[in-house]
Design a protein around this motif. Structure first.
Motif: not given
Length: 556
Positions: A178-192, A274-278
């Protein structure tokens, strides 16, 4: 960058003058800790490489290990196994045959324990290995299984003993805790990672590719060109440059002459997506350009000092291609349009088994405000600070190691006033995962009771000031413009905004089933309180099988 890349290819065709070269060891925190602890244990620096610039060359690591093996005398069973394992991993550069058996030549695969397939003659040296990372975990209170399913291949080797090369290709499907998913949602990107797609309702899917070539332009100058990550420093974190963001295309020159190591790095980074619908979508993503150089000097066999300077620009400017110029002076001549940072790092071995290290990065400096003469807590007082301690074989207990590290960054550090100049790549920080406006304490304990078994414990405490609303800027989100402050010029303190606290405890056991095949079992407890999210506890248990792949670290 075209002038720089032309220079690279011009140098490429001067290869008859260069010496034998080896590919790099991909940066893996657990793997590199095995190498660096031996340097700390011996009490003086390795002559083959500077640990402040990662990754290392395989041949340099082999040379260091063989010298250590010859000078150390009697070794414990764990240390002897560790050195043998590291040497087997780069067996083509060893001076003996290790555990190689002549009858293995009849095999098509696994003639050596470290390689699924290898071939070596006067022209080619090729090593091919499969990559697997299967992980399954259960998070308390969550219905979905947390998992990772990574499959791929890695290839490395050399051509004519002069050109080193390596590449990694993987595809991954996963569901994060859950905490990594929250980080990804905040930044719009996945670490590494970079571009991703949705996998099911809660998961992510992405394809990864890394690769580079390298050669010696002269006896002391190494040239690297590729698409990969970098790490500067001795710590668990790095304020200078870390491997936390998406890999980027780069050209690196590394000059080492005796105790002096000089690194030049130029790269093209992704400024935004660029994003569409997140979701990331197709299109030409805006780019930015990164220039970096660091001078590291062993002032003695026990003390190393490094100084660095970097520029982040939203457009290519060939003024920054000069490897020996002072970037800040150049940027002044251009009208100060770009983001320049300077700083220093050090490591010190006060005694065998002990290491002190640290970093200081300065993002902006106004003398009177920095020293509090004209006002305290200036938003232009932007810097990050790290101090750490490594102690190996604690109290004489062999292979019981402890690392303690403190990190902090003032509000607005790494932000910039112009678009696409923050210290990020693909919306992920190039430095500490939390960006700025935080304090952090990390305690790591490592113990290897058996040659193949390691037990690790990690405690993490973070305090950070978050933005109460998307339009606010209290200095923690480094993607925002530093001109959009929610506070005044003065009176800014670490933790301003919505103060959050995170405590995280992880206990992990890893067992090497065979060469580079690991079974990981871990238990994590995470507590988040304060800020824009309600207080929450996460209890996560996971089992993983890794083959020729570094462990993904969830401590952010």
């Amino acid at each position: 960058m075209r002038v720089l890349f032309f220079s690279f290819f011009l140098a490429f065709f001067q290869l008859p003058a260069i010496q034998a070269q080896s590919p790099l060891l991909p940066y893996d925190r657990d793997y590199y800790q095995l190498i660096e602890r031996l340097e700390i244990k011996q009490g003086f620096f390795a002559k083959e490489f500077h640990t402040g610039v990662k990754p290392f060359h395989r041949k340099e690591v082999v040379d260091f290990l063989q010298k250590y093996q010859d000078s150390a005398g009697s070794l414990s069973s764990v240390d002897a196994f560790t050195i043998s394992y590291l040497l087997q991993d780069s067996w083509e550069y060893t001076s003996d045959t290790l555990t190689y058996a002549p009858q293995n030549e009849r095999r098509k695969i696994y003639q050596r324990p470290a390689d699924f397939y290898s071939y070596k003659d006067d022209a080619w040296d090729v090593h091919i290995n499969p990559v697997i990372y299967f992980q399954g975990g259960i998070e308390q209170g969550e219905d979905d299984l947390r998992f990772r399913n990574t499959r791929g291949v890695t290839v490395r080797g050399s051509i004519d003993k002069k050109i080193g090369f390596q590449t990694l290709l993987t595809t991954t499907d996963l569901v994060f805790p859950s905490w990594i998913k929250r980080y990804v949602q905040q930044h719009g990107a996945i670490p590494e990672q970079g571009f991703w797609k949705r996998y099911g309702d809660n998961g992510y899917s992405f394809f990864s590719a890394r690769g580079q070539v390298n050669f010696n332009a002269t006896r002391h100058i190494q040239v690297h060109f590729g698409h990969d990550s970098h790490f500067i420093g001795q710590g668990f974190r790095s304020f200078v440059l870390s491997d936390f963001s998406n890999p980027f295309v780069f050209l690196k020159l590394n000059t080492q002459i005796g105790p002096v190591n000089f690194t030049n790095l130029w790269g093209q980074l992704t400024a935004d997506i660029l994003t569409a619908g997140g979701f990331p979508t197709d299109g030409r993503y805006p780019q930015k350009w990164f220039s970096f150089h660091r001078l590291g000097v062993n002032l003695s066999q026990k003390f190393n000092l490094g100084i660095f300077e970097s520029v982040m620009a939203n457009q290519m400017d060939w003024n920054y291609l000069n490897p020996l110029i002072f970037y800040r002076w150049v940027e002044h001549q251009l009208g100060t349009p770009d983001k320049v940072m300077v700083g220093t790092d050090f490591k010190w071995h006060p005694a065998n088994g002990w290491q002190l290290y640290g970093q200081f990065v300065l993002d902006e400096f106004v003398f009177n405000e920095f020293f509090g003469i004209s006002g305290k807590g200036s938003s232009r007082n932007k810097h990050g600070f790290q101090l750490g301690l490594n102690y190996v074989s604690v109290a004489g207990i062999d292979n019981l190691d402890v690392q303690l590290e403190y990190n902090q960054a003032r509000p607005y550090t790494f932000q910039e006033k112009f678009d696409y100049q923050s210290y990020t790549n693909y919306r992920i920080p190039l430095t500490h995962p939390q960006g700025a406006n935080f304090r952090e304490l990390i305690l790591l304990g490592r113990y290897r009771p058996l040659p193949r078994l390691s037990v690790n414990g990690t405690f993490l405490f973070q305090m950070q000031g978050k933005d109460p609303a998307p339009a606010d800027n209290y200095g923690g989100d480094i993607l925002k413009s530093r001109l959009d402050n929610s506070t005044s010029l003065f009176g800014n303190v670490i933790g301003q905004g919505e103060k959050t606290h995170t405590r995280m405890y992880t206990l992990r056991a890893s067992y090497m089933l065979r060469h580079n095949l690991f079974l990981d079992l871990s238990q994590t407890l995470r507590q988040d309180s304060g800020g824009v999210f309600p207080a929450s506890d996460a209890v996560f248990s996971q089992l993983a099988l890794r083959w020729n792949r570094s462990r993904f670290d969830p401590h952010f």
